[in-house]
Design a protein around this motif. Structure first.
Motif, PDB file in Angstrom:
ATOM      1  N   ALA A   1      -5.860   1.883  -8.642  1.00 50.98           N
ATOM      2  CA  ALA A   1      -4.924   0.910  -8.054  1.00 50.98           C
ATOM      3  C   ALA A   1      -5.627   0.044  -7.013  1.00 50.98           C
ATOM      4  O   ALA A   1      -5.388  -1.170  -6.945  1.00 50.98           O
ATOM      5  CB  ALA A   1      -3.734   1.644  -7.428  1.00 50.98           C
ATOM      6  N   LEU A   2      -6.499   0.647  -6.209  1.00 49.63           N
ATOM      7  CA  LEU A   2      -7.245  -0.123  -5.203  1.00 49.63           C
ATOM      8  C   LEU A   2      -8.190  -1.121  -5.876  1.00 49.63           C
ATOM      9  O   LEU A   2      -8.316  -2.266  -5.431  1.00 49.63           O
ATOM     10  CB  LEU A   2      -8.024   0.814  -4.280  1.00 49.63           C
ATOM     11  CG  LEU A   2      -7.192   1.636  -3.298  1.00 49.63           C
ATOM     12  CD1 LEU A   2      -8.038   2.707  -2.624  1.00 49.63           C
ATOM     13  CD2 LEU A   2      -6.539   0.727  -2.249  1.00 49.63           C
TER      14      LEU A   2
ATOM     15  N   LEU B   1       0.822  -1.209   0.000  1.00 51.06           N
ATOM     16  CA  LEU B   1       0.000   0.000   0.000  1.00 51.06           C
ATOM     17  C   LEU B   1       0.855   1.257   0.000  1.00 51.06           C
ATOM     18  O   LEU B   1       2.013   1.227   0.411  1.00 51.06           O
ATOM     19  CB  LEU B   1      -0.898   0.052   1.243  1.00 51.06           C
ATOM     20  CG  LEU B   1      -2.065  -0.911   1.340  1.00 51.06           C
ATOM     21  CD1 LEU B   1      -2.874  -0.625   2.598  1.00 51.06           C
ATOM     22  CD2 LEU B   1      -2.955  -0.851   0.116  1.00 51.06           C
ATOM     23  N   THR B   2       0.248   2.340  -0.434  1.00 50.69           N
ATOM     24  CA  THR B   2       0.818   3.673  -0.272  1.00 50.69           C
ATOM     25  C   THR B   2       0.035   4.368   0.835  1.00 50.69           C
ATOM     26  O   THR B   2      -1.051   3.914   1.226  1.00 50.69           O
ATOM     27  CB  THR B   2       0.684   4.504  -1.564  1.00 50.69           C
ATOM     28  OG1 THR B   2      -0.719   4.737  -1.814  1.00 50.69           O
ATOM     29  CG2 THR B   2       1.343   3.816  -2.761  1.00 50.69           C
TER      30      THR B   2
ATOM     31  N   ARG C   1      -1.584   7.075   0.533  1.00 53.38           N
ATOM     32  CA  ARG C   1      -2.857   7.507  -0.066  1.00 53.38           C
ATOM     33  C   ARG C   1      -3.858   6.362  -0.116  1.00 53.38           C
ATOM     34  O   ARG C   1      -5.039   6.546   0.170  1.00 53.38           O
ATOM     35  CB  ARG C   1      -2.615   8.068  -1.466  1.00 53.38           C
ATOM     36  CG  ARG C   1      -1.929   9.412  -1.441  1.00 53.38           C
ATOM     37  CD  ARG C   1      -1.764   9.953  -2.849  1.00 53.38           C
ATOM     38  NE  ARG C   1      -1.144  11.251  -2.788  1.00 53.38           N
ATOM     39  CZ  ARG C   1      -0.055  11.597  -3.458  1.00 53.38           C
ATOM     40  NH1 ARG C   1       0.535  10.724  -4.266  1.00 53.38           N
ATOM     41  NH2 ARG C   1       0.451  12.796  -3.344  1.00 53.38           N
ATOM     42  N   MET C   2      -3.387   5.183  -0.484  1.00 56.91           N
ATOM     43  CA  MET C   2      -4.280   4.021  -0.518  1.00 56.91           C
ATOM     44  C   MET C   2      -4.818   3.730   0.886  1.00 56.91           C
ATOM     45  O   MET C   2      -6.010   3.468   1.059  1.00 56.91           O
ATOM     46  CB  MET C   2      -3.546   2.810  -1.089  1.00 56.91           C
ATOM     47  CG  MET C   2      -3.191   2.960  -2.565  1.00 56.91           C
ATOM     48  SD  MET C   2      -1.993   1.716  -3.115  1.00 56.91           S
ATOM     49  CE  MET C   2      -3.101   0.339  -3.439  1.00 56.91           C
ATOM     50  N   HIS C   3      -3.942   3.781   1.866  1.00 53.21           N
ATOM     51  CA  HIS C   3      -4.359   3.573   3.260  1.00 53.21           C
ATOM     52  C   HIS C   3      -5.418   4.599   3.644  1.00 53.21           C
ATOM     53  O   HIS C   3      -6.464   4.253   4.210  1.00 53.21           O
ATOM     54  CB  HIS C   3      -3.146   3.671   4.199  1.00 53.21           C
ATOM     55  CG  HIS C   3      -3.527   3.870   5.628  1.00 53.21           C
ATOM     56  ND1 HIS C   3      -4.010   2.860   6.417  1.00 53.21           N
ATOM     57  CD2 HIS C   3      -3.533   4.993   6.390  1.00 53.21           C
ATOM     58  CE1 HIS C   3      -4.290   3.350   7.614  1.00 53.21           C
ATOM     59  NE2 HIS C   3      -4.002   4.634   7.627  1.00 53.21           N
TER      60      HIS C   3
ATOM     61  N   LEU D   1      -8.800   3.811   1.986  1.00 52.71           N
ATOM     62  CA  LEU D   1      -9.448   2.631   2.570  1.00 52.71           C
ATOM     63  C   LEU D   1     -10.059   2.957   3.934  1.00 52.71           C
ATOM     64  O   LEU D   1     -11.218   2.634   4.204  1.00 52.71           O
ATOM     65  CB  LEU D   1      -8.448   1.480   2.711  1.00 52.71           C
ATOM     66  CG  LEU D   1      -8.008   0.799   1.424  1.00 52.71           C
ATOM     67  CD1 LEU D   1      -6.910  -0.221   1.709  1.00 52.71           C
ATOM     68  CD2 LEU D   1      -9.184   0.142   0.706  1.00 52.71           C
TER      69      LEU D   1
ATOM     70  N   THR E   1      -5.322   6.527  -7.548  1.00 48.54           N
ATOM     71  CA  THR E   1      -5.353   5.765  -6.295  1.00 48.54           C
ATOM     72  C   THR E   1      -6.515   4.774  -6.296  1.00 48.54           C
ATOM     73  O   THR E   1      -6.335   3.596  -5.960  1.00 48.54           O
ATOM     74  CB  THR E   1      -5.450   6.719  -5.086  1.00 48.54           C
ATOM     75  OG1 THR E   1      -4.328   7.616  -5.114  1.00 48.54           O
ATOM     76  CG2 THR E   1      -5.458   5.957  -3.777  1.00 48.54           C
ATOM     77  N   ILE E   2      -7.701   5.214  -6.696  1.00 52.11           N
ATOM     78  CA  ILE E   2      -8.862   4.320  -6.736  1.00 52.11           C
ATOM     79  C   ILE E   2      -8.650   3.230  -7.782  1.00 52.11           C
ATOM     80  O   ILE E   2      -8.978   2.061  -7.545  1.00 52.11           O
ATOM     81  CB  ILE E   2     -10.164   5.100  -7.030  1.00 52.11           C
ATOM     82  CG1 ILE E   2     -10.432   6.134  -5.944  1.00 52.11           C
ATOM     83  CG2 ILE E   2     -11.347   4.136  -7.173  1.00 52.11           C
ATOM     84  CD1 ILE E   2     -10.604   5.571  -4.564  1.00 52.11           C
TER      85      ILE E   2
ATOM     86  N   GLY F   1     -10.002  -5.585   1.207  1.00 51.84           N
ATOM     87  CA  GLY F   1      -9.544  -4.229   1.502  1.00 51.84           C
ATOM     88  C   GLY F   1      -9.718  -3.879   2.969  1.00 51.84           C
ATOM     89  O   GLY F   1      -8.856  -3.215   3.568  1.00 51.84           O
TER      90      GLY F   1
END
Length: 162
Positions: free
Chosen positions: A75-76, A37-38, A40-42, A45, A72-73, A102
């Motif tokens: 990638a998620l 994760l990055t 931003r991803m964290h 979520l 970011t979305i 997730g």
């Protein structure tokens, strides 16, 4: 003849905050990268798990521009951690829904984030930890709550996320 540099009359608060923030962000990035994760991803979520939120609302919470948020979305979604769904309250809006996978990863990433923060604070004498947090919270909610309008070309600082 060279001129003498002006005497500094105050601590270099900008350097202190920039340096500690930079080191903390690099440690956070390295720790989160271990689970793919990055930061931003964290952030997306965790905030998406708090309630039904649109991509725009999540971008505002994470202080991300539209392009960064879309990447970011994407990638998620590609990782199977989140998906775009129609909002239950506004058929024109799409919300970001976190998958079971997730949600599990968000729990792990929050433990990592908390651990990085804990390690930084535990490096201080106990009496200084609360004082630091208190002082920073006073600045964030008081004198330094709102940035001044930035001149053209200046980078905007990232806002606090929980």
């Amino acid at each position: 003849m060279s001129a003498l540099a002006p005497a500094r009359t105050e601590s270099d608060l900008s350097f202190l905050l920039d340096h500690t923030g930079h080191v903390l962000r690099t440690r956070m990035a390295a720790a989160l990268a271990e689970i793919g994760l990055t930061a931003r991803m964290h952030c997306v979520l965790v905030h998406a798990l708090e309630g039904e939120r649109t991509q725009i609302q999540l971008a505002e919470l994470g202080d991300m521009d539209k392009t960064t948020m879309v990447v970011t979305i994407d990638a998620l979604e590609k990782a199977g951690l989140a998906e775009r769904r129609p909002s239950s309250t506004d058929r024109r809006a799409r919300i970001i829904a976190v998958t079971d996978k997730g949600a599990e990863l968000a729990k792990r990433s929050q433990e990592i984030v908390d651990g990085v923060h804990r390690a930084a604070l535990e490096s201080l004498p106990a009496k200084d930890r609360e004082a630091l947090l208190h002082a920073l919270n006073l600045l964030v909610t008081g004198h330094l709550a709102t940035p001044s309008p930035a001149p053209a070309g200046a980078r905007r600082a990232r806002e606090r996320t929980k």
